[in-house]
Each structure stands twice: as structure tokens, then as C-alpha cells.
Design an enzyme around this catalytic site. Structure first.
Site, short mmCIF file in Angstrom:
data_model
loop_
_atom_site.label_atom_id
_atom_site.label_comp_id
_atom_site.label_asym_id
_atom_site.label_seq_id
_atom_site.Cartn_x
_atom_site.Cartn_y
_atom_site.Cartn_z
N GLU A 1 2.24 -13.29 12.09
CA GLU A 1 2.80 -12.11 12.73
C GLU A 1 2.51 -10.96 11.77
O GLU A 1 2.70 -11.12 10.56
CB GLU A 1 4.32 -12.25 12.90
CG GLU A 1 4.74 -13.41 13.76
CD GLU A 1 4.12 -13.37 15.15
OE1 GLU A 1 3.99 -12.26 15.70
OE2 GLU A 1 3.75 -14.43 15.66
N ARG B 1 2.33 -4.92 5.96
CA ARG B 1 1.58 -3.89 5.24
C ARG B 1 2.40 -2.61 5.25
O ARG B 1 2.76 -2.11 6.32
CB ARG B 1 0.21 -3.62 5.87
CG ARG B 1 -0.55 -2.55 5.05
CD ARG B 1 -1.89 -2.17 5.64
NE ARG B 1 -2.56 -1.22 4.74
CZ ARG B 1 -3.81 -1.32 4.30
NH1 ARG B 1 -4.56 -2.30 4.70
NH2 ARG B 1 -4.31 -0.41 3.48
N LEU C 1 10.69 -20.37 -5.44
CA LEU C 1 9.75 -19.47 -4.74
C LEU C 1 8.40 -19.54 -5.45
O LEU C 1 8.34 -19.51 -6.67
CB LEU C 1 10.28 -18.02 -4.78
CG LEU C 1 9.32 -16.95 -4.27
CD1 LEU C 1 9.23 -16.97 -2.74
CD2 LEU C 1 9.77 -15.54 -4.72
N SER D 1 -7.62 -5.34 -4.92
CA SER D 1 -8.67 -5.93 -4.08
C SER D 1 -10.02 -5.88 -4.78
O SER D 1 -10.20 -5.13 -5.75
CB SER D 1 -8.75 -5.19 -2.75
OG SER D 1 -9.40 -3.94 -2.93
N GLU E 1 -12.48 -4.48 -3.68
CA GLU E 1 -12.99 -3.12 -3.45
C GLU E 1 -12.29 -2.09 -4.34
O GLU E 1 -12.81 -0.98 -4.53
CB GLU E 1 -12.80 -2.72 -1.98
CG GLU E 1 -13.74 -3.42 -1.01
CD GLU E 1 -13.43 -4.89 -0.82
OE1 GLU E 1 -12.24 -5.26 -0.85
OE2 GLU E 1 -14.38 -5.68 -0.65
N ARG F 1 -0.15 7.77 -2.56
CA ARG F 1 0.43 8.84 -1.74
C ARG F 1 1.88 9.10 -2.14
O ARG F 1 2.36 10.22 -2.09
CB ARG F 1 0.32 8.47 -0.25
CG ARG F 1 -1.08 8.73 0.30
CD ARG F 1 -1.30 8.04 1.60
NE ARG F 1 -1.44 6.59 1.42
CZ ARG F 1 -1.36 5.71 2.40
NH1 ARG F 1 -1.10 6.11 3.62
NH2 ARG F 1 -1.53 4.43 2.15
N TRP F 2 2.59 8.05 -2.54
CA TRP F 2 3.98 8.23 -3.00
C TRP F 2 4.00 9.11 -4.26
O TRP F 2 4.84 10.02 -4.37
CB TRP F 2 4.61 6.85 -3.29
CG TRP F 2 6.03 6.95 -3.76
CD1 TRP F 2 7.14 6.96 -2.98
CD2 TRP F 2 6.48 7.06 -5.12
NE1 TRP F 2 8.27 7.07 -3.77
CE2 TRP F 2 7.89 7.14 -5.08
CE3 TRP F 2 5.83 7.11 -6.35
CZ2 TRP F 2 8.66 7.24 -6.24
CZ3 TRP F 2 6.60 7.22 -7.51
CH2 TRP F 2 8.01 7.29 -7.44
N TRP G 1 -12.19 -2.02 -7.37
CA TRP G 1 -13.03 -1.73 -8.54
C TRP G 1 -13.77 -0.41 -8.37
O TRP G 1 -14.30 0.15 -9.35
CB TRP G 1 -14.05 -2.87 -8.78
CG TRP G 1 -13.41 -4.10 -9.34
CD1 TRP G 1 -13.27 -5.30 -8.72
CD2 TRP G 1 -12.85 -4.27 -10.65
NE1 TRP G 1 -12.65 -6.20 -9.55
CE2 TRP G 1 -12.38 -5.60 -10.74
CE3 TRP G 1 -12.68 -3.44 -11.76
CZ2 TRP G 1 -11.75 -6.11 -11.88
CZ3 TRP G 1 -12.06 -3.94 -12.90
CH2 TRP G 1 -11.61 -5.26 -12.95
N ASP H 1 0.82 -1.22 0.00
CA ASP H 1 0.00 0.00 0.00
C ASP H 1 0.86 1.27 0.00
O ASP H 1 1.93 1.30 0.58
CB ASP H 1 -0.92 -0.02 1.23
CG ASP H 1 -2.05 0.99 1.10
OD1 ASP H 1 -2.44 1.30 -0.04
OD2 ASP H 1 -2.52 1.47 2.15
N GLY H 2 0.35 2.30 -0.65
CA GLY H 2 0.99 3.62 -0.60
C GLY H 2 1.45 4.16 -1.95
O GLY H 2 2.09 5.21 -1.99
N HIS I 1 1.98 3.52 -9.36
CA HIS I 1 1.79 2.07 -9.49
C HIS I 1 2.97 1.44 -10.26
O HIS I 1 3.41 0.34 -9.95
CB HIS I 1 0.47 1.76 -10.21
CG HIS I 1 -0.74 2.09 -9.38
ND1 HIS I 1 -0.88 1.67 -8.08
CD2 HIS I 1 -1.88 2.79 -9.66
CE1 HIS I 1 -2.05 2.10 -7.59
NE2 HIS I 1 -2.67 2.79 -8.53
#
Ligand code: IPE
Ligand code: IPE
Ligand code: MG
Length: 241
Positions: free
Chosen positions: A207, A188, A132, A65, A67, A24-25, A69, A20-21, A37
Site C-alpha cells: 500500500e 513517502r 524491530l 539513493s 542517484e 525544502r524544509w 551521488w 523526502d523533503g 538533513h
């Protein structure tokens, strides 16, 4: 000799990240949202590299997510283009590094072009001995996934394909779309302390680390620090130890 102290010094096998961010970045750097993005995608590359280096088993990333959309169409289109661009650019390297890609969520909502690209990327990077597993949540919501699971299970029970007695905490994973059953460490970025409908079922004993940096500013060193911090946590799983 293993002591009770270093018994807990385990690597997180399965890591999840709420990246996230980006918005704002971009704002902070006087750029537009899609540039935020784009920068975010370039960070993914570094984090994947570090995960391979550290021998992490799976990395599960929240890319879009259910949401999201609700965001402006132009931003959604920019994200769609970035998904295609990222696959085109990164698949050869992922393949070479034995990183197995898997997308999950309501992918069909993104249209045929992205669906086809994703199938291509998954086929290209498929490996039985991957270094991975890189899982990407696209059009995913934890609540929706649990609802989808309940519907699938109900159908199978009513058709006599499974019995109610067969259902337990482990067996229902088969009906969830998430490729990993249990997250050890959830990170996060962006400073907010919330889950925003990410892996609700799988984070039961994770955690959780909330990092006060925007995703595009998150570095390999920050990630390595999270892993180090994880190793110092005593995970009790409800037991008295
Ligand atoms: C996360 O960054 C990426 C997506 C949700 C697609 P944001 O776009 O949410 O960034 P902020 O939270 O607005 O800064
Ligand atoms: C969570 O971030 C989703 C992704 C990182 C893809 P959001 O920016 O959508 O979450 P909220 O709206 O701040 O809760
Ligand atoms: Mg956000």
C-alpha cells in the site's frame, strides 16, 4: 469473533519509508541543507520509537539513493558525517531497545570509515530476537539491485551452483541486497508521488501513502495515522474476496 471486516485490520509487518523533503524544509526555515538533513535524522529516532511501540517487524528507510551521488560534494559530505554521528549517538539506545540495524546498498562507495562504522553498528545491535529490524538503504537503487541480482544468478547458473529451475519469485530474494522480501506499507513524505528507484521488487503489493509534509515535519502521530489507515485497507492480492 473475527469478522470478514476485522480480518483485514492487520498491522503492516514491514514498512518502508522514502524520507523526502529535508532540503525544502531547510529552505522554508532559512537553514542550510545539512541542517535539514540533521533534523531529518532526529525524526528517524521518533519513528523508530513508534515502530517498536506498535510492534512493527521491520522498518526500511531510504537514506541515500544511487542517484543522490549527483548532488553537490558538500551535501554528500554532510550526509556522510551525519551517518557516523547518528551511529555514534543512537547505537547504545538501539541496542537497549533490541533494534537490529542493517545497512544495504553499495556501501563500499562511501569509503572505509563509514564501512567500518556500519560493521560496528550491525555487530553491536545484532540480536536473534530483535524487537524491530531497522534497515537503512545507503547508496541503494532498485534497478541496480535487480541488475546485481541478475549478474549473481547468471554466474551461479554458469558455474552449475544453481539450476534455472530453482529460480522463482521467492528464491531470487536471496540474491537481492534488501533484507526484507515484501513491503506491506510504503510511505513517502515531501509531497511527490514517485518511487525514485526505492524497493522496486519488494513493493509489488505494498500500500503506498504519499504524505504532503516534509520529512523533518513528519511526526509520530502522522506515522501512527498511516498505520491506522493501512488497517482499513482491503488487501486482495488479486483475489476475489
Ligand atoms: C531527502 O531529502 C534526503 C535525501 C535524499 C538524502 P531531500 O534532500 O531530497 O529533500 P528535498 O526533496 O530536496 O526537499
Ligand atoms: C529519494 O529522494 C531518495 C531519498 C529519500 C534518500 P530524492 O529527493 O533523491 O528523489 P527525487 O530526486 O525527488 O526523485
Ligand atoms: Mg528530495
Amino acid at each position: 469473533m473475527a469478522t470478514s471486516q476485522n480480518i483485514n485490520k492487520k498491522y503492516p509487518k514491514n514498512i518502508g519509508i522514502i524520507m523526502d523533503g529535508n532540503g525544502r524544509w531547510a529552505l522554508k526555515n532559512a537553514l542550510n541543507i545539512s541542517q535539514g538533513h540533521k533534523k531529518g535524522v532526529s525524526v528517524v529516532k521518533n519513528i523508530v520509537e513508534e515502530s517498536v511501540k506498535q510492534g512493527i517487524q521491520s522498518l526500511t528507510l531510504y537514506a541515500f539513493s544511487s542517484e543522490n551521488w549527483k548532488r553537490p560534494k558538500a551535501e554528500i559530505n554532510a550526509i556522510k558525517s551525519l551517518v557516523i554521528e547518528a551511529i555514534n549517538e543512537q547505537v547504545p539506545e538501539l541496542k537497549e531497545k533490541k533494534v537490529k540495524l542493517k545497512f544495504f546498498g553499495h556501501i563500499s562507495d562511501f569509503g572505509k570509515k563509514i564501512q567500518d562504522k556500519i560493521s560496528f553498528a550491525e555487530n553491536e545491535t545484532f540480536s536473534k530476537d530483535s524487537k524491530l529490524d531497522l534497515n537503512v538503504a545507503l547508496g541503494y537503487g532498485g534497478q541496480q539491485d535487480i541488475l546485481d541480482m541478475v549478474i549473481k544468478v547468471s554466474k551461479q547458473v554458469s558455474q552449475g551452483k544453481i539450476k534455472l529451475e530453482d529460480l522463482n519469485e521467492e528464491s531470487i530474494n536471496e540474491f537481492l541486497s534488501v533484507p526484507v522480501n515484501e513491503i506491506d506499507l510504503l510511505i513517502r513524505t515531501g509531497g511527490d508521488k514517485r518511487i525514485s528507484n526505492f524497493l522496486l521488487y519488494q513493493i509489488a503489493y505494498a500500500e503506498i501513502m504519499f504524505i504532503d509534509k516534509f520529512w523533518p515535519d513528519f511526526t509520530q502521530e502522522d506515522f501512527a495515522q498511516c498505520i491506522d489507515n493501512f488497517k482499513n485497507v482491503s488487501r486482495r492480492f488479486g483475489k476475489r474476496i
